[in-house]
Each structure stands twice: as C-alpha cells, then as structure tokens.
Design a protein around this motif. Structure first.
Motif, short mmCIF file in Angstrom:
data_model
loop_
_atom_site.label_atom_id
_atom_site.label_comp_id
_atom_site.label_asym_id
_atom_site.label_seq_id
_atom_site.Cartn_x
_atom_site.Cartn_y
_atom_site.Cartn_z
N GLU A 1 -2.95 11.86 -7.72
CA GLU A 1 -4.10 11.89 -7.10
C GLU A 1 -3.82 12.79 -6.32
O GLU A 1 -5.29 13.23 -5.95
CB GLU A 1 -3.78 11.03 -6.07
CG GLU A 1 -3.71 8.90 -6.70
CD GLU A 1 -3.18 8.13 -5.81
OE1 GLU A 1 -3.28 7.10 -5.96
OE2 GLU A 1 -2.16 8.22 -4.71
N LEU A 2 -2.80 13.95 -6.01
CA LEU A 2 -3.54 15.31 -5.62
C LEU A 2 -3.94 16.52 -5.70
O LEU A 2 -4.72 16.95 -5.51
CB LEU A 2 -1.50 15.39 -4.71
CG LEU A 2 -0.94 15.44 -3.45
CD1 LEU A 2 0.56 16.09 -3.20
CD2 LEU A 2 -1.95 16.01 -2.29
N ARG A 3 -3.30 16.20 -7.14
CA ARG A 3 -3.94 17.06 -7.95
C ARG A 3 -5.40 17.27 -8.27
O ARG A 3 -6.32 17.48 -7.82
CB ARG A 3 -3.64 17.03 -9.08
CG ARG A 3 -3.99 18.09 -10.39
CD ARG A 3 -3.49 17.66 -12.25
NE ARG A 3 -4.07 16.79 -12.70
CZ ARG A 3 -5.42 16.30 -13.03
NH1 ARG A 3 -6.09 17.61 -12.28
NH2 ARG A 3 -6.19 15.43 -13.41
N ILE A 4 -6.04 15.37 -8.45
CA ILE A 4 -7.49 15.23 -8.32
C ILE A 4 -7.93 15.98 -7.03
O ILE A 4 -8.89 16.53 -6.35
CB ILE A 4 -7.62 13.64 -8.92
CG1 ILE A 4 -7.50 13.09 -9.84
CG2 ILE A 4 -9.17 13.69 -8.42
CD1 ILE A 4 -7.15 12.26 -10.57
N TRP A 5 -7.14 15.65 -5.79
CA TRP A 5 -8.24 15.67 -4.58
C TRP A 5 -8.44 18.28 -4.54
O TRP A 5 -8.63 17.69 -3.96
CB TRP A 5 -7.49 15.21 -3.29
CG TRP A 5 -7.18 16.31 -2.27
CD1 TRP A 5 -5.73 17.21 -1.95
CD2 TRP A 5 -7.81 16.26 -1.22
NE1 TRP A 5 -6.28 17.64 -0.74
CE2 TRP A 5 -7.71 16.83 -0.08
CE3 TRP A 5 -8.80 15.38 -1.49
CZ2 TRP A 5 -8.47 16.74 1.15
CZ3 TRP A 5 -9.55 15.01 -0.07
CH2 TRP A 5 -9.29 16.76 1.15
N HIS B 1 -16.99 5.18 2.72
CA HIS B 1 -16.26 4.80 3.20
C HIS B 1 -15.14 6.46 4.43
O HIS B 1 -15.07 5.64 5.49
CB HIS B 1 -14.47 5.78 2.15
CG HIS B 1 -13.26 4.99 2.42
ND1 HIS B 1 -13.29 4.38 2.59
CD2 HIS B 1 -12.57 5.95 2.94
CE1 HIS B 1 -11.36 4.39 3.28
NE2 HIS B 1 -11.01 5.12 3.69
N THR C 1 0.82 -1.17 -0.20
CA THR C 1 0.31 0.11 0.14
C THR C 1 0.93 1.15 0.81
O THR C 1 1.82 1.37 0.71
CB THR C 1 -0.64 0.19 1.48
OG1 THR C 1 -2.11 -1.14 1.09
CG2 THR C 1 -1.77 1.37 1.05
N ARG C 2 -0.10 2.45 -1.17
CA ARG C 2 1.13 3.55 -0.90
C ARG C 2 1.19 4.32 0.10
O ARG C 2 -0.11 4.10 0.85
CB ARG C 2 0.99 4.09 -2.37
CG ARG C 2 2.27 3.34 -3.94
CD ARG C 2 1.35 4.64 -4.40
NE ARG C 2 0.11 4.72 -4.69
CZ ARG C 2 -0.88 4.63 -4.68
NH1 ARG C 2 -0.55 3.77 -5.42
NH2 ARG C 2 -2.03 5.60 -4.57
N ARG C 3 1.89 5.40 0.58
CA ARG C 3 2.13 5.18 1.86
C ARG C 3 1.59 6.94 1.42
O ARG C 3 1.07 7.73 2.40
CB ARG C 3 3.07 5.28 2.51
CG ARG C 3 3.35 6.25 3.86
CD ARG C 3 4.47 6.42 4.40
NE ARG C 3 4.60 7.44 5.99
CZ ARG C 3 5.28 6.44 6.57
NH1 ARG C 3 5.55 5.50 6.94
NH2 ARG C 3 5.25 7.38 8.24
N PHE C 4 2.23 7.83 0.73
CA PHE C 4 1.40 8.64 -0.03
C PHE C 4 1.06 9.36 -1.53
O PHE C 4 0.62 8.29 -2.09
CB PHE C 4 2.73 9.81 -0.05
CG PHE C 4 3.29 9.78 1.78
CD1 PHE C 4 2.10 10.60 2.78
CD2 PHE C 4 4.66 9.67 1.64
CE1 PHE C 4 2.89 10.49 3.45
CE2 PHE C 4 4.60 9.75 2.77
CZ PHE C 4 4.63 9.83 4.20
N PRO C 5 -0.12 10.18 -1.79
CA PRO C 5 -0.74 9.92 -2.59
C PRO C 5 0.33 10.58 -3.65
O PRO C 5 1.55 10.93 -3.70
CB PRO C 5 -1.93 11.00 -2.54
CG PRO C 5 -1.68 11.19 -0.83
CD PRO C 5 -0.09 10.91 -0.96
#
Lengths: 152, 152
Positions: free
Chosen positions: A12-16, A148, A4-8
């Motif tokens: 993913e950050l852009r989409i957030w 979630h 599991t990746r620890r950080f986006p």
DNA sequence: CGGGCATAATTGACACGTCAATCAGCTTGG
DNA sequence: CCAAGCTGATTGACGTGTCAATTATGCCCG
C-alpha cells in the motif's frame, strides 16, 4: 475477525508513493510542454477560464471560484500576468471594491496558439498511456478519493 | 479504420482534470496534517531517507538520488532544515568536494514523533478511500503513466 | 444616519522549486 | 606533471503558493 489495520502494508505504501510521484512527474511533464510556449500551468488555467467567460472578463472572485484558487494566489498570479501583458485589470462598475480581469489581446493570441497543442499533449501524456478501462477506473478512483477527502 | 483521435473527448478531459486536481487535493491534505507537527512533505521525505541510512547520514548526491530530487532543490531544502536544527552538514572525508547531511537529534526526535501518525494518515486519506481492486488498479495506472512518460 | 461587521481584493513575508551560473576539487590525456 | 574538463555542491534570481494582515467598500440594524 480482522480488525482495521493501523498502518499501511508495504505494498500500500508503494502504491501511495507511486501515486504521489507519478502525479508530480505528469504535472511537470505538462508544465515543460507549456513552457515551450512561455506559459505556466497557472497561466493556461487563467487564460482558459477568461477565454470562455462572457466578454472574456471575470470578476476576480468569480475567476478564483472558477479555477478553484484562493483569492490571494489569484491576485499574485494576475499581477504577474498583467506585467506580461496577458491580461488587464479593470474596476468593477457595480461594486467599487471589485476588480475584473480582462483577457488582453496578447493573452488571447497566445492562448489560441497554445490551446490545440495543449489538448494534444493531454492526449499524448495521459490519455494515450492508458487503456479505456484504466481511464474509466481513473475517473472512479479520483472520485472516490475526493469524496473520501470531503468527509472530514 | 479509426485513425488516432487528435484531441481528447470531453470525458477524457474531465478525467484528466480530475487526475490533476485530486492529486493536488490529496497532497495538500497530507501537507496540512504534517504541518500540524511543523513539518513539510519535503522535510518528511528527507528525514525518512536519513533515518534509514547507515549512520543516519548520507552524501548530498546520494540523498538527492534516494529521494529523486535535483541537487539544487536538495541544497536549498537542507539549508532551511539546517537552520531549524533538524540536520547538520559535515564535510566528506573521502572527497573534499562532498558534503554529508547528518540527522540531528532534534530531527530524529520529530521524525519519530511524526512517523506513525503519518503512516496512519496515509491509510486514512488514501488507502481507506479505495477498494482493494481500486488500489491495485491505481498501482497499474501509475506504472502505465510512468512507463509512457519514460518513452519520450 | 452611523457604527460595526462582512466582503473584495491586495500586500508582505516567507517556504518552496527551477534554472543558470559559480566555485572548488577531482581526474585524465598528452 | 598540468591544463582541460568533469563532478559535487552551493548560490542567486525569479516564479510560484500560503498565511496573516491590511485596505477599502458595501451592508445592515439599532
């Protein structure tokens, strides 16, 4: 294989950030349109709930539950709306602690004036911006996020 | 053949409300996590921008542009952050009207403490809730909404 | 019955955001 | 050069939201 990746990731950050900022932009655009008729989003939410309630009145706590607000937020908001004559507060007959919020004539009138334009704005700002498939996807995505969130 | 519908359908309305309410829920969940370290979302936004700026300082107007805030909002927020010792304000040498916001040691320290947990929270609250396809769809939907908004 | 706890609602303090007004310093055209 | 206007930034007023404390009433059990 892949843990599991620890950080986006950057993407993913852009989409957030897009998600957060677009939400703010859309809400603010809608607030601006409502404001042209002198209502805030909160005002509309309350007026809608009251206008649909039997007798156009609701116990404070039921109103809070209906719109999903905390009591104290509702209390403050009702205070402001009462000052403007949009609602009245009455004592509750069956529970002396209780208070009822009653839609005042001025509140009903402005709600009726604003409701259809507001629905049109929802179409213009939101529905018309998306394809039917995107609209459906939006529903699923929001459901997934909420589910979630609830799992914590 | 089919003329443009005037009002949203029940389903479209449901999705609209989901969009608004889920956005609020997600933002509020994130705010609660940041709050555990004593930061608001606004604080994080400002600290992030300053920490990435050359010299950890920015002219007020550039900072406002970077984070997409109105000047006066930024001014109020910087005032609150300055009182807590997270930033300092300095005069701008090249333009006597100008002000620079400088990341203070306490601000840098708390930002470094908070940043990794915050990124992890983004993954937990947002990224992990969605499938890769949904994530991609979210990006497209947000882009569509923003583009549509800009066309007004 | 009556003391203790739960519940309904309000209140006060404070953070936050917007808008309009203000103020100071830059800039420019006559 | 200098008055008029533009720009950077702050401020005050006000609506909004949260949290904690408060008030008043209902309810239950010993």
């Amino acid at each position: 294989m892949t843990t599991t990746r620890r950080f986006p990731t950057r993407e993913e950050l852009r989409i957030w950030r897009d998600f957060i900022e677009t939400g703010e932009a859309v809400r603010s655009a809608m607030a601006a349109r409502l404001q042209r008729d002198g209502l805030s989003s909160g005002d509309y939410t309350v007026l809608l709930a009251l206008s649909e309630a039997p007798g156009r009145r609701l116990r404070s706590s039921e109103l809070a539950a209906t719109v999903g607000w905390e009591r104290s937020r509702l209390s403050h908001h009702l205070g402001r709306m009462e000052k403007r004559g949009l609602i009245r507060r009455e004592e509750c007959l069956t529970d002396n602690r209780g208070a009822e919020a009653v839609l005042a004539p001025a509140g009903l009138e402005i709600f009726q004036q604003v409701n259809r334009p507001h629905l049109r704005d929802i179409r213009e700002i939101f529905v018309d911006a998306l394809t039917p498939a995107q609209l459906e996807a939006t529903g699923e995505i929001m459901a997934a996020l909420r589910e979630h969130l609830a799992r914590e």
